[in-house]
Write a protein that holds these residues in place. Structure first.
Motif, PDB file in Angstrom:
ATOM      1  N   PRO A   1       3.833  -0.853  -1.848  1.00 25.83           N
ATOM      2  CA  PRO A   1       5.030  -1.682  -1.223  1.00 25.83           C
ATOM      3  C   PRO A   1       5.685  -2.629  -2.154  1.00 25.83           C
ATOM      4  CG  PRO A   1       2.819  -1.863  -0.055  1.00 25.83           C
ATOM      5  CD  PRO A   1       2.498  -1.161  -1.408  1.00 25.83           C
ATOM      6  N   GLN A   2       5.250  -3.031  -3.247  1.00 26.97           N
ATOM      7  CA  GLN A   2       5.946  -3.857  -4.129  1.00 26.97           C
ATOM      8  C   GLN A   2       7.021  -3.194  -4.773  1.00 26.97           C
ATOM      9  OE1 GLN A   2       4.119  -6.248  -7.659  1.00 26.97           O
ATOM     10  NE2 GLN A   2       4.250  -7.678  -6.279  1.00 26.97           N
TER      11      GLN A   2
ATOM     12  N   CYS B   1      10.378 -10.921   1.457  1.00 22.50           N
ATOM     13  CA  CYS B   1       9.114 -10.379   1.243  1.00 22.50           C
ATOM     14  C   CYS B   1       8.345 -11.300   0.373  1.00 22.50           C
ATOM     15  CB  CYS B   1       8.998  -9.172   1.069  1.00 22.50           C
ATOM     16  SG  CYS B   1       9.654  -8.067   2.453  1.00 22.50           S
TER      17      CYS B   1
ATOM     18  N   LEU C   1       3.930  -8.855  -0.966  1.00 24.99           N
ATOM     19  CA  LEU C   1       3.827  -7.380  -1.022  1.00 24.99           C
ATOM     20  C   LEU C   1       2.520  -6.893  -2.053  1.00 24.99           C
ATOM     21  CD1 LEU C   1       7.301  -6.117  -0.973  1.00 24.99           C
ATOM     22  CD2 LEU C   1       5.917  -6.332   1.071  1.00 24.99           C
ATOM     23  N   LYS C   2       1.790  -6.102  -1.828  1.00 28.87           N
ATOM     24  CA  LYS C   2       0.662  -5.743  -2.538  1.00 28.87           C
ATOM     25  C   LYS C   2       1.254  -4.445  -3.580  1.00 28.87           C
ATOM     26  CE  LYS C   2      -1.977  -8.410  -0.092  1.00 28.87           C
ATOM     27  NZ  LYS C   2      -2.215  -9.621  -0.695  1.00 28.87           N
TER      28      LYS C   2
ATOM     29  N   ILE D   1      -2.010   0.299  -1.032  1.00 27.64           N
ATOM     30  CA  ILE D   1      -2.009  -0.188   0.192  1.00 27.64           C
ATOM     31  C   ILE D   1      -2.804   1.264   0.828  1.00 27.64           C
ATOM     32  CG2 ILE D   1       0.066   0.883   1.077  1.00 27.64           C
ATOM     33  CD1 ILE D   1      -1.980  -2.188   2.469  1.00 27.64           C
TER      34      ILE D   1
ATOM     35  N   LEU E   1      -4.060  -1.894   5.943  1.00 28.90           N
ATOM     36  CA  LEU E   1      -2.816  -1.970   6.933  1.00 28.90           C
ATOM     37  C   LEU E   1      -3.423  -2.310   8.332  1.00 28.90           C
ATOM     38  CD1 LEU E   1       0.230   0.353   6.236  1.00 28.90           C
ATOM     39  CD2 LEU E   1       0.310  -1.907   6.917  1.00 28.90           C
TER      40      LEU E   1
ATOM     41  N   ASP F   1       7.030  -8.678   5.492  1.00 34.16           N
ATOM     42  CA  ASP F   1       6.002  -8.004   4.669  1.00 34.16           C
ATOM     43  C   ASP F   1       5.230  -6.870   5.117  1.00 34.16           C
ATOM     44  OD1 ASP F   1       6.403  -9.561   2.246  1.00 34.16           O
ATOM     45  OD2 ASP F   1       5.309 -11.264   2.885  1.00 34.16           O
TER      46      ASP F   1
ATOM     47  N   THR G   1       5.401  -3.045   4.128  1.00 31.69           N
ATOM     48  CA  THR G   1       4.247  -2.199   3.604  1.00 31.69           C
ATOM     49  C   THR G   1       3.899  -0.871   4.590  1.00 31.69           C
ATOM     50  OG1 THR G   1       3.269  -4.520   3.147  1.00 31.69           O
ATOM     51  CG2 THR G   1       1.838  -2.552   3.389  1.00 31.69           C
TER      52      THR G   1
ATOM     53  N   TRP H   1       3.792   2.556   2.729  1.00 28.26           N
ATOM     54  CA  TRP H   1       2.819   3.318   2.910  1.00 28.26           C
ATOM     55  C   TRP H   1       2.981   4.690   3.607  1.00 28.26           C
ATOM     56  CZ3 TRP H   1       1.027   5.573   7.665  1.00 28.26           C
ATOM     57  CH2 TRP H   1      -0.074   6.063   7.611  1.00 28.26           C
TER      58      TRP H   1
END
Length: 285
Positions: A54-55, A70, A73-74, A77, A82, A95, A99, A103
């Motif tokens: 996501p980042q 946001c 964000l990771k 994922i 999720l 966010d 995400t 994903w």
């Protein structure tokens, strides 16, 4: 819904669609392949990275006029994480939406089209779904109406992606909506033996190792209605019953989507050509 039973070529199940109990027919030979490809329900593993990070995915459009903020964000994922993120209220809706789309692997071209304008109109719908304001059919209808507007507030995001938002954001105390992407749509049509989901198809000739081959691309059509989506969800739920007590509808939907190289995906691709007209080329004559 009652238990399914087999009768020759067809597997029968019953479900409630639009408030009316109907018989849902599954083609047994296709169902057998799905079962063989999935001897056990899919496992949603929290330790496996899925889709795009996501980042990084959002960084490509962070300066676009989308009006999203946001901050958490990771880098990676997956579906299991999720689902856990969506249960609580700690993660912001901005966010969470980013995400989900990352994903799902939304293509860069569609991502860029989507964020060339304010995302607030569709994020507001997403937030209302998360708050429990809509059932799955109403949620689909809200997104579909917004997508059909002439000013294109959802350009780049069709049913294959906004049903991902519905799936993850629907509260646990409400009936789940399921992801309707091209593979879920093609699969449920194959198993049910009809155009339960309306698909837009494009057939093109491409050279592969100097040999012309027909390549088919499919997408879930925008003409599918909220009632069509409700019917799809009901059939997924009936299919999960047919697969066995260990299966949830979410796992049945995941099996329908399968993945590249999966036996079921290859079977769907091969069977899709069965619906195309036989063509004779000069080389065949």
């Amino acid at each position: 819904m009652t238990s399914a039973h087999e009768t020759g070529r067809w597997s029968l199940g019953s479900g409630i669609i639009w408030g009316i109990e109907v018989v849902i027919r599954f083609i047994e030979k296709h169902l057998a392949v799905l079962k063989d490809a999935n001897p056990a329900p899919p496992v949603f593993d929290e330790d496996v990275a899925e889709g795009e990070g996501p980042q990084d995915w959002f960084n490509a459009v962070k300066d676009y006029p989308h009006e999203l903020t946001c901050t958490e964000l990771k880098e990676t994922i997956n579906r299991a994480r999720l689902l856990a993120m969506a249960k609580g209220r700690k993660v912001s809706i901005d966010d969470l939406c980013i995400t989900i789309l990352a994903w799902g692997g939304m293509r860069p071209a569609n991502r860029n089209r989507l964020f060339e304008r304010s995302a607030r109109p569709w994020v507001e719908i997403a937030e209302a779904i998360r708050a429990g304001a809509f059932d799955r059919q109403s949620a689909y209808e809200c997104f579909a109406k917004l997508r059909s507007r002439k000013d294109s507030p959802m350009k780049g995001m069709g049913p294959a992606y906004f049903t991902k938002l519905i799936y993850f954001l629907m509260p646990e105390n409400q009936q789940k909506g399921y992801i309707l992407d091209q593979w879920a749509g093609l699969s449920i049509n194959l198993i049910s033996g009809g155009a339960l989901v309306k698909m837009d198809e494009n057939v093109a000739w491409k050279l592969k190792r100097k040999t012309p081959e027909r390549v088919v691309s499919s997408r879930v059509s925008d003409v599918n209605t909220a009632e069509d989506y409700e019917r799809f969800c009901n059939v997924v739920e009936t299919l999960s019953e047919r697969l066995g007590r260990a299966w949830t509808p979410g796992q049945a939907e995941r099996a329908l989507m399968s993945g590249s190289g999966n036996k079921w995906r290859e079977y769907v691709v091969a069977e899709r050509f069965g619906s195309l007209p036989i063509l004779t080329t000069f080389s065949d004559a």
